[in-house]
Design a protein around this motif. Structure first.
Motif, PDB file in Angstrom:
ATOM      1  N   HIS A 197      30.862  40.250  45.428  1.00 33.99           N
ATOM      2  CA  HIS A 197      31.772  39.966  44.316  1.00 33.99           C
ATOM      3  C   HIS A 197      31.016  40.054  43.000  1.00 33.99           C
ATOM      4  CE1 HIS A 197      30.143  35.784  45.050  1.00 33.99           C
ATOM      5  NE2 HIS A 197      30.044  35.850  43.721  1.00 33.99           N
ATOM      6  N   ILE A 198      31.784  40.271  41.935  1.00 36.90           N
ATOM      7  CA  ILE A 198      31.236  40.301  40.581  1.00 36.90           C
ATOM      8  C   ILE A 198      31.386  38.909  39.996  1.00 36.90           C
ATOM      9  CG2 ILE A 198      31.475  41.308  38.279  1.00 36.90           C
ATOM     10  CD1 ILE A 198      32.762  43.769  39.759  1.00 36.90           C
ATOM     11  N   THR A 199      30.286  38.279  39.662  1.00 39.89           N
ATOM     12  CA  THR A 199      30.330  36.905  39.171  1.00 39.89           C
ATOM     13  C   THR A 199      31.089  36.821  37.854  1.00 39.89           C
ATOM     14  OG1 THR A 199      28.206  36.449  40.238  1.00 39.89           O
ATOM     15  CG2 THR A 199      28.938  34.913  38.534  1.00 39.89           C
ATOM     16  N   GLN A 200      32.002  35.871  37.774  1.00 36.09           N
ATOM     17  CA  GLN A 200      32.814  35.662  36.572  1.00 36.09           C
ATOM     18  C   GLN A 200      32.541  34.281  35.999  1.00 36.09           C
ATOM     19  OE1 GLN A 200      36.466  38.057  38.790  1.00 36.09           O
ATOM     20  NE2 GLN A 200      36.943  36.257  37.568  1.00 36.09           N
ATOM     21  N   TYR A 201      32.775  34.141  34.705  1.00 36.37           N
ATOM     22  CA  TYR A 201      32.439  32.899  34.033  1.00 36.37           C
ATOM     23  C   TYR A 201      33.613  32.308  33.243  1.00 36.37           C
ATOM     24  CZ  TYR A 201      27.771  34.490  35.210  1.00 36.37           C
ATOM     25  OH  TYR A 201      26.661  34.926  35.905  1.00 36.37           O
ATOM     26  N   GLY A 202      34.751  32.976  33.238  1.00 38.06           N
ATOM     27  CA  GLY A 202      35.893  32.491  32.480  1.00 38.06           C
ATOM     28  C   GLY A 202      36.927  31.833  33.365  1.00 38.06           C
ATOM     29  N   ILE A 207      39.283  40.102  37.888  1.00 39.23           N
ATOM     30  CA  ILE A 207      39.317  41.117  36.846  1.00 39.23           C
ATOM     31  C   ILE A 207      40.052  42.344  37.374  1.00 39.23           C
ATOM     32  CG2 ILE A 207      37.215  40.306  35.740  1.00 39.23           C
ATOM     33  CD1 ILE A 207      35.676  42.520  37.050  1.00 39.23           C
ATOM     34  N   ASN A 208      40.483  43.187  36.460  1.00 32.87           N
ATOM     35  CA  ASN A 208      41.218  44.398  36.809  1.00 32.87           C
ATOM     36  C   ASN A 208      40.456  45.212  37.837  1.00 32.87           C
ATOM     37  OD1 ASN A 208      41.356  47.504  36.013  1.00 32.87           O
ATOM     38  ND2 ASN A 208      43.377  46.615  35.725  1.00 32.87           N
ATOM     39  N   ALA A 209      41.185  45.761  38.821  1.00 32.96           N
ATOM     40  CA  ALA A 209      40.553  46.514  39.905  1.00 32.96           C
ATOM     41  C   ALA A 209      39.784  47.720  39.384  1.00 32.96           C
ATOM     42  CB  ALA A 209      41.605  46.948  40.924  1.00 32.96           C
ATOM     43  N   GLY A 210      40.337  48.410  38.384  1.00 32.05           N
ATOM     44  CA  GLY A 210      39.643  49.551  37.811  1.00 32.05           C
ATOM     45  C   GLY A 210      38.353  49.130  37.125  1.00 32.05           C
ATOM     46  N   ALA A 211      38.389  47.988  36.437  1.00 32.47           N
ATOM     47  CA  ALA A 211      37.191  47.483  35.772  1.00 32.47           C
ATOM     48  C   ALA A 211      36.151  47.044  36.802  1.00 32.47           C
ATOM     49  CB  ALA A 211      37.549  46.321  34.850  1.00 32.47           C
ATOM     50  N   ALA A 212      36.606  46.386  37.856  1.00 37.08           N
ATOM     51  CA  ALA A 212      35.687  45.951  38.906  1.00 37.08           C
ATOM     52  C   ALA A 212      34.994  47.136  39.558  1.00 37.08           C
ATOM     53  CB  ALA A 212      36.452  45.137  39.960  1.00 37.08           C
ATOM     54  N   ALA A 213      35.749  48.212  39.780  1.00 34.67           N
ATOM     55  CA  ALA A 213      35.163  49.415  40.378  1.00 34.67           C
ATOM     56  C   ALA A 213      34.096  50.003  39.471  1.00 34.67           C
ATOM     57  CB  ALA A 213      36.256  50.444  40.664  1.00 34.67           C
ATOM     58  N   ALA A 214      34.359  50.021  38.168  1.00 38.18           N
ATOM     59  CA  ALA A 214      33.388  50.561  37.220  1.00 38.18           C
ATOM     60  C   ALA A 214      32.107  49.725  37.215  1.00 38.18           C
ATOM     61  CB  ALA A 214      33.993  50.613  35.819  1.00 38.18           C
ATOM     62  N   VAL A 215      32.249  48.414  37.232  1.00 46.25           N
ATOM     63  CA  VAL A 215      31.080  47.532  37.238  1.00 46.25           C
ATOM     64  C   VAL A 215      30.260  47.740  38.510  1.00 46.25           C
ATOM     65  CG1 VAL A 215      30.324  45.133  37.362  1.00 46.25           C
ATOM     66  CG2 VAL A 215      32.122  45.785  35.755  1.00 46.25           C
ATOM     67  N   ALA A 216      30.937  47.812  39.655  1.00 46.65           N
ATOM     68  CA  ALA A 216      30.234  47.965  40.927  1.00 46.65           C
ATOM     69  C   ALA A 216      29.541  49.325  41.021  1.00 46.65           C
ATOM     70  CB  ALA A 216      31.210  47.784  42.085  1.00 46.65           C
ATOM     71  N   MET A 217      30.221  50.377  40.574  1.00 49.16           N
ATOM     72  CA  MET A 217      29.593  51.701  40.593  1.00 49.16           C
ATOM     73  C   MET A 217      28.368  51.730  39.698  1.00 49.16           C
ATOM     74  SD  MET A 217      32.600  54.622  40.681  1.00 49.16           S
ATOM     75  CE  MET A 217      34.132  53.764  40.297  1.00 49.16           C
TER      76      MET A 217
END
Length: 226
Positions: A197-202, A207-217
């Protein structure tokens, strides 16, 4: 192949190979090759129609005037051993964004799991340059991954997942994403070798699936891209 200019301010045709940008398309792309057909470069990668009319496609400068097939062939020489997969049970609008990002990072293939049809608007035509593969269901996708020897890295902030930050991702792997509304299905979770998972702080749950994919890639890119 000469360099080209896409920023504001036209270059001088023929001056060190710099071509004027296309004013009528908001400065995107380049105009016709100066001087007519008799001055066209002798390069089989170039498209005569684009040389004659100009090239306003969403491509980097090195591919200006290139044929579609030539661009794909060149990309194939340097694609990364990273695959991306996304479940598509309700025609998720994020798939187009995922494909566009996958193209930007020279991903080997994007795998669509579930419905064959998906909304391509967000891809901004990058799907023409990106290899796509369809799988009827998670089971078929898992068979493909096992046959290719590619570990499945699920991405979802569910119980039992581990932070992607600081974790070494396999060089050859497939990042698996669920739909925007429900995340990874139980079948997708079961098929994954690991779920990160992408750690979130808010305050938002996800987060948006498209944004999550970009972060993971990009996390993979930071570790493995040359």
């Amino acid at each position: 192949m000469p360099s080209v200019r896409t920023a504001s301010g036209a270059g001088r045709p023929g001056s060190r190979g710099i071509l004027p940008h296309v004013e009528e398309n908001g400065g995107v792309g380049v105009g016709p090759w100066p001087g007519g057909p008799e001055h066209w470069p002798d390069d089989p990668r170039l498209d005569p129609e684009l040389l004659a009319a100009g090239d306003a496609r969403n491509v980097v400068d090195r591919y200006r005037y290139w044929r579609l097939e030539a661009i794909v062939a060149d990309l194939d020489t340097r694609r990364h051993p990273l695959h991306v997969a996304i479940e598509n049970w309700g025609r998720d609008f994020n798939i187009g964004s995922v494909v566009r990002t996958a193209n930007a990072f020279a991903v080997a293939q994007v795998h669509i799991i579930g419905r064959r049809r998906w909304n391509r608007r967000g891809a901004m035509v990058t799907d023409r340059y990106q290899h796509l593969r369809h799988h009827e269901d998670i089971e078929a996708f898992a068979v493909w991954a096992a046959t290719e020897g590619v570990p499945i890295v699920g991405v979802d902030n569910i119980e039992g997942s581990v932070p992607i930050e600081g974790r070494t991702l396999p060089r050859a792997c497939v990042l698996l994403f669920g739909e925007e509304s429900q995340g990874l299905t139980p079948a997708a979770q079961e098929a994954s070798d690991v779920i990160v998972h992408i750690t979130q702080y808010g305050s938002t749950r996800s987060i948006n699936a498209g944004a999550a994919a970009a972060v993971a890639m990009h996390q993979w890119i930071l570790q493995h891209a040359r």
